[in-house]
Design a protein around this motif. Structure first.
Motif: not given
Length: 254
Positions: A120-149
């Motif tokens: 989104i404009q004025n922000e860095r690119q970001r990546l999140f994994l949203v769990y079934s309960e609605g909480n989520f975590i953000e990808a980091s430089d150490e782990t720059p990817y997410f998988q599901t399924g």
């Protein structure tokens, strides 16, 4: 089952999802599991979904519905990807609260997960994994990817290849190999594959590809990866502590 993966790199982001749903060996069909929200010059957001199809579809449909009301915080006016992940988590909770009890009465699994990423404009690119309960975590430089399924078969190649400075073209090849490995080991994941590429700070999707069974490039990648693996395996040295074992040795009786 499904397979979704997203990478966050210095050069941009890559997203991919398969299209197979499986409600039994005689109930296999295809549904798109990638949803995009793009306002050129302002934001580019990609959502990948896995899990119960009705839950994931209804959650994203709610997100779209709220997006038509400019008076509330929504996917189109949110100031950060964090806000978008939070909104999606809230939509997921609403759907599970409304439908979950009825699904559970029929012993239907109502688990669902999302990957949401972009910029989104004025922000860095970001990546999140949203769990079934609605909480989520953000990808980091150490782990720059997410998988599901169905993640386990496609993970080794990503772990070996992907780093923050990986080029986008190499990331695309890596993802396709990851999908090929997954499909060879699990029939619940299958073509078509939806793939999207985002260049850092472009605020648009620079590439969207729908890869089908007759796609010549994917077929070439699959064939050459298999041939390469067999060639590398054949070139590996024999262990020096097994020098006495030969193919011509008699097989002992069972």
């Amino acid at each position: 089952m499904t397979y979704c993966v997203a990478l966050k790199l210095n050069a941009g982001m890559v997203f991919a999802s398969d299209s197979r749903t499986n409600a039994g060996i005689d109930q296999i069909s295809s549904f798109k599991k990638m949803r995009t929200f793009v306002n050129a010059g302002d934001r580019a957001i990609v959502i990948l979904s896995s899990g119960n199809l009705s839950i994931t579809q209804n959650a994203v449909n709610r997100l779209e519905h709220y997006g038509r009301n400019p008076a509330v915080r929504n996917v189109w006016n949110a100031e950060s990807l964090f806000d978008v992940a939070q909104l999606l988590g809230e939509c997921l909770r609403e759907v599970r609260e409304h439908d979950g009890q009825f699904l559970q009465q029929s012993n239907v699994d109502c688990n669902a997960n999302f990957i949401v990423g972009g910029q989104i404009q004025n922000e860095r690119q970001r990546l999140f994994l949203v769990y079934s309960e609605g909480n989520f975590i953000e990808a980091s430089d150490e782990t720059p990817y997410f998988q599901t399924g169905e993640t386990k078969y496609g993970k080794p190649i990503i772990d070996r290849v992907i780093k923050p400075d990986t080029a986008l073209i190499d990331a695309v090849k890596c993802i396709l190999v990851s999908f090929d490995s997954t499909m060879r080991s699990n029939l619940s994941v299958g073509l078509p594959i939806d793939l999207a590429c985002y260049k850092h700070s472009s605020f648009c999707l620079d590439l969207q590809q729908h890869i089908t069974q007759d796609d010549p490039y994917f077929s070439q990648i699959s064939r050459r990866w298999s041939e390469g693996l067999r060639g590398v395996f054949a070139s590996l040295p024999n262990p020096d502590w097994l020098t006495e074992i030969h193919d011509s040795d008699p097989i002992p009786p069972s």
